[in-house]
Design a protein around this motif. Sequence first.
Motif, PDB file in Angstrom:
ATOM      1  N   SER A 226       1.526  -4.438 -17.664  1.00 34.05           N
ATOM      2  CA  SER A 226       0.667  -5.117 -16.691  1.00 34.05           C
ATOM      3  C   SER A 226       0.379  -4.168 -15.540  1.00 34.05           C
ATOM      4  O   SER A 226       1.067  -3.155 -15.357  1.00 34.05           O
ATOM      5  CB  SER A 226       1.332  -6.386 -16.154  1.00 34.05           C
ATOM      6  N   SER A 227      -0.630  -4.507 -14.749  1.00 37.63           N
ATOM      7  CA  SER A 227      -0.996  -3.653 -13.611  1.00 37.63           C
ATOM      8  C   SER A 227       0.051  -3.698 -12.504  1.00 37.63           C
ATOM      9  O   SER A 227       0.098  -2.796 -11.663  1.00 37.63           O
ATOM     10  CB  SER A 227      -2.352  -4.079 -13.047  1.00 37.63           C
ATOM     11  N   SER A 228       0.893  -4.705 -12.489  1.00 37.74           N
ATOM     12  CA  SER A 228       1.914  -4.829 -11.446  1.00 37.74           C
ATOM     13  C   SER A 228       3.285  -4.343 -11.898  1.00 37.74           C
ATOM     14  O   SER A 228       4.273  -4.514 -11.179  1.00 37.74           O
ATOM     15  CB  SER A 228       2.023  -6.288 -10.986  1.00 37.74           C
ATOM     16  N   GLN A 229       3.353  -3.730 -13.069  1.00 33.81           N
ATOM     17  CA  GLN A 229       4.651  -3.376 -13.651  1.00 33.81           C
ATOM     18  C   GLN A 229       5.480  -2.479 -12.736  1.00 33.81           C
ATOM     19  O   GLN A 229       6.693  -2.659 -12.624  1.00 33.81           O
ATOM     20  CB  GLN A 229       4.428  -2.682 -14.997  1.00 33.81           C
ATOM     21  N   PHE A 230       4.840  -1.526 -12.077  1.00 34.55           N
ATOM     22  CA  PHE A 230       5.553  -0.628 -11.176  1.00 34.55           C
ATOM     23  C   PHE A 230       5.009  -0.760  -9.750  1.00 34.55           C
ATOM     24  O   PHE A 230       4.760   0.245  -9.077  1.00 34.55           O
ATOM     25  CB  PHE A 230       5.467   0.811 -11.673  1.00 34.55           C
ATOM     26  N   ARG A 231       4.830  -2.000  -9.331  1.00 35.89           N
ATOM     27  CA  ARG A 231       4.366  -2.236  -7.960  1.00 35.89           C
ATOM     28  C   ARG A 231       5.334  -1.581  -6.974  1.00 35.89           C
ATOM     29  O   ARG A 231       6.556  -1.730  -7.078  1.00 35.89           O
ATOM     30  CB  ARG A 231       4.276  -3.726  -7.668  1.00 35.89           C
ATOM     31  N   SER A 232       4.788  -0.864  -6.013  1.00 30.46           N
ATOM     32  CA  SER A 232       5.629  -0.210  -5.013  1.00 30.46           C
ATOM     33  C   SER A 232       6.316  -1.257  -4.143  1.00 30.46           C
ATOM     34  O   SER A 232       5.708  -2.287  -3.812  1.00 30.46           O
ATOM     35  CB  SER A 232       4.791   0.718  -4.140  1.00 30.46           C
ATOM     36  N   PRO A 233       7.566  -1.031  -3.760  1.00 30.24           N
ATOM     37  CA  PRO A 233       8.244  -1.975  -2.857  1.00 30.24           C
ATOM     38  C   PRO A 233       7.610  -1.926  -1.475  1.00 30.24           C
ATOM     39  O   PRO A 233       6.922  -0.951  -1.124  1.00 30.24           O
ATOM     40  CB  PRO A 233       9.687  -1.462  -2.826  1.00 30.24           C
ATOM     41  N   PRO A 361      -7.138   0.460   0.619  1.00 30.58           N
ATOM     42  CA  PRO A 361      -6.024   0.471   1.567  1.00 30.58           C
ATOM     43  C   PRO A 361      -5.111   1.690   1.434  1.00 30.58           C
ATOM     44  O   PRO A 361      -5.152   2.440   0.455  1.00 30.58           O
ATOM     45  CB  PRO A 361      -5.269  -0.822   1.236  1.00 30.58           C
ATOM     46  N   ASP A 362      -4.244   1.847   2.439  1.00 29.37           N
ATOM     47  CA  ASP A 362      -3.389   3.027   2.543  1.00 29.37           C
ATOM     48  C   ASP A 362      -2.250   3.048   1.543  1.00 29.37           C
ATOM     49  O   ASP A 362      -1.998   4.084   0.922  1.00 29.37           O
ATOM     50  CB  ASP A 362      -2.802   3.084   3.959  1.00 29.37           C
ATOM     51  N   TYR A 363      -1.541   1.950   1.386  1.00 30.08           N
ATOM     52  CA  TYR A 363      -0.217   1.971   0.741  1.00 30.08           C
ATOM     53  C   TYR A 363      -0.234   1.302  -0.621  1.00 30.08           C
ATOM     54  O   TYR A 363      -0.666   0.154  -0.728  1.00 30.08           O
ATOM     55  CB  TYR A 363       0.790   1.249   1.642  1.00 30.08           C
TER      56      TYR A 363
END
Length: 463
Positions: A226-233, A361-363
């Motif tokens: 999924s696109s959120s699999q490695f979402r940054s903390p 966005p930045d982050y």
Amino acid sequence: MNRTTLACRLPARRWLPVIAIGLALAAPAQADSVTDWNAVAGSPAVLPRFGGPQQQNRAMAIVQIAVHDALNAIQPRYRSYNAIGAAPAGASPDAAVAAATRTTLLTMLGALPPAPTPVEATNRANAIVAVNAAFDAAIGPGAPDAAEAAGIATGDAAALAILSLRYVNTAGVWTPIDGSGTPNSPPYALSAGLGIHQPTPAPEFPAVTVPAFTGWPAVRPFALDSSSQFRSPPGAIFNIASAQYADACNQVKQQGSARVRGAFPNSHHSDVARFWAGGALEWNGNARIIVAARGMDRWQHARMFALMNMAVADSMINNLESKYHYNFWRPVTAIRWPDDGNPATASDPAWRPFLQTPPYPDYPCASTSVTGAAAGTLRRFFGTNAIHFTRTINAGAVPLPAPMTELPPKVITRHYGSLSIAENEQARSRVYAGLHFAEGCYAGLRAGNQVADWVYARYLRPL
């Protein structure tokens, strides 16, 4: 003959160096067909036609998967991305590589929405000419012999297999079905507020930059679940009242200022910002340099480029999901904000970044996500971080605030003793360019490394 269709067949004879057609390609001398065609696909004449970095990386992944699978159909050495069956005996590998690249590129160019300007329409036409010229240079005059014809058919089959996962062909018209056809839907609609990303404020150059690629998190990944699999903390800098935020803000305010960089045009910081100005789209070129003297064959090159470009494309999908999950503001908005409530920062309504702020966005940082994915793949592929490479680029001119004059184009050479050195310099480059807070740059690197590890461990494994 319509060369933009899968049915096209051009005469085939032999591989000729792609440089002979006059394209300005950064390919090593005496490369093989895989690296030469990677240079064609990534050339300034072709790759920018697909749009922004996200769209370009998707296109490169499709091309390189087709090349990998075409060669594996001739001689199976790795698990293919798509099973297309065995190639006819004696099929030409070079003809297969040429056909796989040409067919994917021409089909994707033909599937683009109408060109927004007459200039871009001309550029697209020139890209098609360039691809066909490269094919003609690779496959000489006269009717193809049996080996070449079989290679072309194999390359076309590999191209069709990956294209059919990403497009639907209705009466000869190819339409994307993987979510890439609506990159800016839904439109960005968050109101201005403390820490909230906003359209780049004027006077920026060339004008206000509207948030884009809001729909890219919905694009189907090549390898991720999924696109959120490695979402940054969440970032520590999200606490705008903190000392950590103030330090990060003041750092980019000083180091990434257009006026500061313009006053020191030949400094290390200015050169590094300009060297990496392309947002890490340079990694196919870097990889061609890295493999030039390693004695690898076409199958190894094809696997490396496919793994790297799959990871890069997925890292961008993953990155945009994180960006639009947090919607954290860019330095240009933060530094111009009248009062952020932090006593250790000071507003500067006239501040401008050294390079133009990207439209999201930045982050976390998108370009470092790409770098993390590319460098991480190369590190896994070669089994070492100690990879040396040197690259020279022609950096473009940089406009500066009045009354300063534009920085002229400049030739810049950088040498790297390891992949991690290159990764860290690219992360710092976005601070020197005035585009990112440092924390987001390193968050992007980590996410890109995670994507690379995932892709490498699960796809195109040796048989």
